[in-house]
Design an enzyme around this catalytic site. Sequence first.
Site, mmCIF file in Angstrom:
data_model
loop_
_atom_site.group_PDB
_atom_site.id
_atom_site.type_symbol
_atom_site.label_atom_id
_atom_site.label_comp_id
_atom_site.label_asym_id
_atom_site.label_seq_id
_atom_site.Cartn_x
_atom_site.Cartn_y
_atom_site.Cartn_z
ATOM 1 N N ARG A 261 -29.617 60.454 -16.587
ATOM 2 C CA ARG A 261 -29.062 61.257 -15.629
ATOM 3 C C ARG A 261 -28.623 61.839 -14.549
ATOM 4 O O ARG A 261 -27.476 62.078 -13.643
ATOM 5 C CB ARG A 261 -29.829 62.390 -15.361
ATOM 6 N N GLU B 24 -43.430 58.406 -14.149
ATOM 7 C CA GLU B 24 -44.896 60.062 -14.214
ATOM 8 C C GLU B 24 -45.196 59.598 -15.121
ATOM 9 O O GLU B 24 -46.327 59.929 -15.665
ATOM 10 C CB GLU B 24 -44.044 61.126 -13.784
HETATM 11 O O1 LIG Z 1 -39.798 59.301 -9.111
HETATM 12 P P1 LIG Z 1 -40.041 58.507 -10.712
HETATM 13 O O2 LIG Z 1 -41.258 59.264 -11.424
HETATM 14 O O3 LIG Z 1 -39.659 57.310 -11.265
HETATM 15 O O4 LIG Z 1 -39.303 59.451 -11.779
HETATM 16 C C1 LIG Z 1 -37.565 59.991 -11.874
HETATM 17 C C2 LIG Z 1 -36.637 59.577 -12.646
HETATM 18 O O5 LIG Z 1 -37.025 60.089 -13.963
HETATM 19 C C3 LIG Z 1 -36.402 60.933 -14.705
HETATM 20 O O6 LIG Z 1 -35.869 59.384 -15.318
HETATM 21 P P2 LIG Z 1 -36.109 58.719 -16.887
HETATM 22 O O7 LIG Z 1 -36.982 57.543 -16.084
HETATM 23 O O8 LIG Z 1 -36.545 59.818 -17.269
HETATM 24 O O9 LIG Z 1 -34.730 58.648 -18.049
HETATM 25 P P3 LIG Z 1 -33.526 59.972 -18.053
HETATM 26 O O10 LIG Z 1 -32.762 60.297 -17.040
HETATM 27 O O11 LIG Z 1 -32.942 58.517 -18.862
HETATM 28 O O12 LIG Z 1 -34.348 60.827 -18.949
HETATM 29 C C4 LIG Z 1 -35.414 61.314 -13.508
HETATM 30 O O13 LIG Z 1 -34.009 60.923 -13.875
HETATM 31 C C5 LIG Z 1 -35.808 59.991 -12.419
HETATM 32 O O14 LIG Z 1 -34.444 58.716 -12.865
HETATM 33 N N1 LIG Z 2 -41.282 66.372 -14.657
HETATM 34 C C1 LIG Z 2 -40.317 65.560 -14.678
HETATM 35 N N2 LIG Z 2 -39.250 66.510 -15.360
HETATM 36 C C2 LIG Z 2 -37.587 66.097 -14.842
HETATM 37 N N3 LIG Z 2 -36.674 64.424 -14.845
HETATM 38 C C3 LIG Z 2 -38.369 64.340 -14.561
HETATM 39 N N4 LIG Z 2 -39.027 62.597 -14.169
HETATM 40 C C4 LIG Z 2 -40.068 62.744 -13.786
HETATM 41 N N5 LIG Z 2 -40.584 63.445 -14.011
HETATM 42 C C5 LIG Z 2 -39.694 64.406 -14.457
#
Ligand SMILES: O=P(O)(O)OC[C@H]1O[C@H](OP(=O)(O)OP(=O)(O)O)[C@H](O)[C@@H]1O
Ligand SMILES: Nc1ncnc2[nH]cnc12
Length: 184
Positions: free
Chosen positions: A72, A109
């Site tokens: 994202r 997370e």
């Molecule tokens: O602060 P954190 O606990 O590390 O979480 C935040 C990250 O989690 C999500 O990405 P995700 O890894 O889910 O990947 P995506 O964007 O491909 O869905 C979001 O876009 C951040 O990059």
């Molecule tokens: N709760 C949440 N919603 C969307 N993106 C996330 N990345 C990590 N935690 C998330």
Amino acid sequence: MSDDTATTDAAPDLELIQAHIRDVPDFPHPGILFKDITPLLNHREALAAAVDGLAAPFLGAGVDHVVGLEARGFIFGAPVAMALGAGFVPARKAGKLPASTIGQAYDLEYGTATVEIHADAVTPGSRVLIVDDVLATGGTGKAAVDLIRKAGGTVVGFSVLMELSSLRGHEKMPDVELHTLLSV
Ligand SMILES: O=P(O)(O)OC[C@H]1O[C@H](OP(=O)(O)OP(=O)(O)O)[C@H](O)[C@@H]1O
Ligand SMILES: Nc1ncnc2[nH]cnc12
């Protein structure tokens, strides 16, 4: 506003942005309240407000590269790079980039992962802004900060659409200029 590029210097419409983020309970796992940005991406004014709001504090900061975090962070990072007159560097999950990479492991997370950039993408001394949609535990963001520094870059800041404040991710990067549009 500096003359770096053309973007608005008006305050971002935070209510408009917030109104287009959808809460999805129990995704991708039970107990996770997922912040879905797809309604925002599909709303012209809200998307523009988000991109402008992410870029605005760093106009005139001499940013050479915007690093966007998969997946994202790519969506916001590329237009922010254009707004700042900078290049865009994708930080990808392990194994996705074709050439020589450097990487950094981190906790999510929900799960674990490694983030990588191409080894030649950030040159020593270059000024880097990191962009993402969500700051949750801060594991991804901290890994990106460590990765840019490992490459010899200077982290000018971290610009994020929303912080999940209860998870206190900002505490993982106390020495980084964190700009958050929404704290939820
Ligand atoms: O602060 P954190 O606990 O590390 O979480 C935040 C990250 O989690 C999500 O990405 P995700 O890894 O889910 O990947 P995506 O964007 O491909 O869905 C979001 O876009 C951040 O990059
Ligand atoms: N709760 C949440 N919603 C969307 N993106 C996330 N990345 C990590 N935690 C998330």
